[in-house]
Design an enzyme around this catalytic site. Sequence first.
Site, PDB file in Angstrom:
ATOM      1  N   LYS A 182       0.810  -1.233   0.000  1.00  0.00           N
ATOM      2  CA  LYS A 182       0.000   0.000   0.000  1.00  0.00           C
ATOM      3  C   LYS A 182       0.833   1.268   0.000  1.00  0.00           C
ATOM      4  O   LYS A 182       0.404   2.279  -0.547  1.00  0.00           O
ATOM      5  CB  LYS A 182      -0.983  -0.014   1.167  1.00  0.00           C
ATOM      6  CG  LYS A 182      -0.337   0.074   2.526  1.00  0.00           C
ATOM      7  CD  LYS A 182      -1.364  -0.174   3.617  1.00  0.00           C
ATOM      8  CE  LYS A 182      -0.757   0.015   4.976  1.00  0.00           C
ATOM      9  NZ  LYS A 182      -1.484  -0.710   6.021  1.00  0.00           N
ATOM     10  N   ARG A 195      -8.311  -0.373  16.844  1.00  0.00           N
ATOM     11  CA  ARG A 195      -8.715  -0.097  15.467  1.00  0.00           C
ATOM     12  C   ARG A 195      -9.732  -1.176  15.098  1.00  0.00           C
ATOM     13  O   ARG A 195     -10.786  -1.235  15.710  1.00  0.00           O
ATOM     14  CB  ARG A 195      -7.503  -0.046  14.529  1.00  0.00           C
ATOM     15  CG  ARG A 195      -7.792   0.743  13.245  1.00  0.00           C
ATOM     16  CD  ARG A 195      -6.570   0.895  12.355  1.00  0.00           C
ATOM     17  NE  ARG A 195      -6.195  -0.362  11.699  1.00  0.00           N
ATOM     18  CZ  ARG A 195      -5.149  -0.478  10.863  1.00  0.00           C
ATOM     19  NH1 ARG A 195      -4.393   0.571  10.599  1.00  0.00           N
ATOM     20  NH2 ARG A 195      -4.865  -1.635  10.304  1.00  0.00           N
TER      21      ARG A 195
END
Length: 354
Positions: free
Chosen positions: A36, A129
Amino acid sequence: MSYPRVEVDLKKIEYNTVKMVHLCAEAGIRIVGVTKVFCGMPGIARCLVKGGVDILGDSRIENLKKLKDIDIEKMLLRIPMISQADRVVDFADISLNSELDTVRKLSECALKKGKVHKVILMIDVGDLREGYFDEDELVDAAGEVLQLKGVRLTGLGTNVGCYCGVMPDTDNLGRLVEIKKRIDEKYGTSLDVLSGGNSSSLSLVQGNAMPEGINQLRLGASLCLGIGLNDEKIDGLYHDAFKLKAEIVEVKAKPTVPVGKIGLDAFGQVPVFRDRGIRKKAVCAIGKQDVNFNNIIPEDNNVTILGGSSDHLILDVTDCDRDCHTGDIMSFNLTYAGVLNTMTSEYVSKILIG
Ligand SMILES: *Cc1c(COP(=O)(O)O)cnc(C)c1O
């Protein structure tokens, strides 16, 4: 030749990958190479594959789509948008999940395509998260996933060191091993994968403190920038595989304090200046639209970043060893966020070397 540009040294990335793949193999851990930070550019992803990763992972479907011609399993790292379930099944073989509704939808889409999509259920061990925070809820969810025909529950995973900066340790990663045991006993399964986090978890591998049973890590920053826990440099890896080059469009001696009344700058701030007399300044053709200046580091220690605006970067080059001229190229090292910014900017060309 077009500037600004990021120059990517493919040999360095492959070298880092080989090193980490070997280190982890000794601990029985296989690697998902995370693409990414470089937006899934296939030319760079191939270095990770050459370096020995088993799977390529990215947080975005758009990036995995770019990798579709590389013949290796793909993992979606960000828990999927339910609205994208169809494309997830098209471009990812495996996804990380924490919502049953989404997994049901993935199963439905996979069945229609005659596929079986692999699912890793995420446990939130404290970084807050994604993932199941409640262990019983996770065990129940695993039971439901096991009933679905279009998906296969391959394992459990967690992520640390991202949102809250919680550090990986033997206790919090050890919970994956315990919960897997509970699930295997309750449902008679034998889950394959325990995915123990990102580059920050390498510190446990190096310290021989990784709990027995963790057999996968998802690595991006360490392979690309040679950094691990708390962004500390990992010894023996390259830290400069990505370099930013920008062209100087003006060099002039100017005061360090502006002339005129001070209002807001281009980003709504009131700037403050210290009078350092007349200095030689260079303006480069790159701006905050391309990169946050906190994330670039001039290669020449004698160059300082004064600031800039959307399209201009202003440097103090008075103490520079060489004489700077218009048309010269300035070189910068990049932090993780700097690589992410510049690789994402369509105005920065990407040059793969090696
Ligand atoms: C980005 C990401 C990784 C890789 O993290 P690095 O710090 O770059 O190694 C691993 N897992 C997930 C879920 C991610 O989003």
